[in-house]
Design a protein around this motif. Structure first.
Motif, PDB file in Angstrom:
ATOM      1  N   HIS A  19       0.856  -1.302  -0.040  1.00 54.98           N
ATOM      2  CA  HIS A  19       0.087  -0.042  -0.046  1.00 54.98           C
ATOM      3  C   HIS A  19       0.818   1.331  -0.104  1.00 54.98           C
ATOM      4  O   HIS A  19       0.535   2.213  -0.736  1.00 54.98           O
ATOM      5  CB  HIS A  19      -0.924   0.045   1.193  1.00 54.98           C
ATOM      6  N   GLU A  22       2.168   2.154  -3.624  1.00 56.41           N
ATOM      7  CA  GLU A  22       0.826   2.728  -4.468  1.00 56.41           C
ATOM      8  C   GLU A  22       0.916   4.010  -3.805  1.00 56.41           C
ATOM      9  O   GLU A  22       0.687   4.938  -4.962  1.00 56.41           O
ATOM     10  CB  GLU A  22      -0.302   1.921  -3.946  1.00 56.41           C
ATOM     11  N   GLU A 221      -4.584   2.628   4.169  1.00 57.19           N
ATOM     12  CA  GLU A 221      -4.487   3.673   3.381  1.00 57.19           C
ATOM     13  C   GLU A 221      -3.876   4.971   4.428  1.00 57.19           C
ATOM     14  O   GLU A 221      -3.281   5.499   3.640  1.00 57.19           O
ATOM     15  CB  GLU A 221      -5.477   3.724   2.558  1.00 57.19           C
TER      16      GLU A 221
END
Length: 333
Positions: A19, A22, A221
């Motif tokens: 994550h 990303e 996130e």
């Protein structure tokens, strides 16, 4: 004209690491991602990222336990994000030497590489488990360190090395101490995937350990954004400091199961499994973060509440292609 910054991420194939990769790409970074060397040439969760993301990522198989591997990996990086670690608490009872090799010696190798290469910044990953059961709440960064498992002790050892390298050599290290992160791609060794995974596989009687401990759960996130925040903030504000990342809320495991049942529209019955219960003196009964320092220094704040994050996590595990990657019927140590 400045070149695009290069971020090097150890542990990039894992849950939080993938994550973070990303998030770094979305923020405009080039990324060099270390996945642990294996004979299958598996890149872990990196293999599930979009083609657009992977176009900005150089994947390197390596091992933080090897100094040469780390030195070559860190060459030319503007920031090294060190996430590689052994993290399962139950397995640390069985294989403590492995935890020292990876979490202490591996961190030493990263520190040595960053020092030798004059890397502008190192973000070192700690864990809320180093605090042990809360003595005062919410837990600030000044809370005493009280390690109640070999895993926690190995992570605290890495933390102390990071602090010592900053004090001794001026190594530009900042430590991020996430509380309990959850979300898509998390392993079944954690409580939320254990519950949601068993439900997604059709079980209605869920097997768990102690239901009393409370935890501060942060959606993945948001944790990734916390790493990015301390990795890109002005050096004078963050280098040499430790920052908690958490929501400031807490929920017991038992109440968490009930909330998951609500989110998924499922009636859930829980059965305690003695194998899943930690030794009494090793169980951390209460963790809740005070992330004021991180918020005031970088502006970071979580964007997901627990219920919204659980809903997104449930969507991931309810996808048969994702669920097929997991073994929901066993105790994943």
């Amino acid at each position: 004209m400045t070149s695009t910054p290069l971020a090097a991420v150890t542990g990039a194939e894992g849950f939080i690491g993938s994550h973070l990769v990303e998030a770094l790409v979305a923020a405009g970074h080039r990324v060099r991602a270390m996945a642990q060397y294996n004979s299958f040439s598996s890149y872990g969760w990196l293999e599930t990222l979009s083609e657009e993301v992977l176009a900005e990522v150089e994947i390197v198989l390596g091992d933080v336990r090897d100094p040469g591997s780390v030195r070559g990996f860190a060459e030319g990086a503007d920031c090294v994000y060190h996430l590689a670690a052994l993290i399962a608490i139950p397995y640390s009872y069985r294989a403590p030497h492995s935890y020292v090799d990876t979490n202490v010696t591996g961190t030493l190798n990263v520190l040595e590489a960053v020092r030798a290469l004059d890397t502008p910044r190192l973000v070192h990953t700690s864990t809320s488990e180093t605090y042990g059961t809360a003595q005062t709440v919410p837990i600030t960064e000044d809370h005493p360190i009280h390690t109640q498992s070999p895993y926690a002790a190995s992570k605290a050892g890495g933390d102390r090395l990071a602090d010592s390298y900053h004090a001794s050599f001026g190594t530009p290290v900042v430590t991020l101490r996430p509380f309990n992160t959850f979300g898509p791609r998390q392993s079944m060794r954690a409580v939320i995937p254990t519950v949601i995974g068993q439900l997604a596989a059709g079980e209605r009687v869920i097997t768990l350990g102690d239901l009393r401990p409370t935890r501060d759960f942060t959606y993945v996130e948001d944790t990734a954004r916390a790493f990015l925040a301390v990795g890109t903030a002005d050096a004078g504000q963050v280098v040499g400091r430790t920052f908690n990342a958490g929501t400031g809320g807490e929920i017991s495991v038992g109440d968490l199961v009930a909330l998951i049942g609500k989110v998924t529209g499922t009636e859930v019955e829980v059965r305690e499994d003695a194998e899943r219960v930690r030794p009494a003196a090793s169980e951390v009964m209460r963790l809740v973060a005070d992330a004021t320092r991180l918020r005031e220094t970088t502006g970071w704040a979580p964007a997901h509440d627990l219920e919204r994050g659980l809903a997104r996590t449930a969507e991931f595990f309810q996808d048969p292609a994702n669920l097929a990657r997991y073994k929901t019927g066993i105790y994943n140590v």
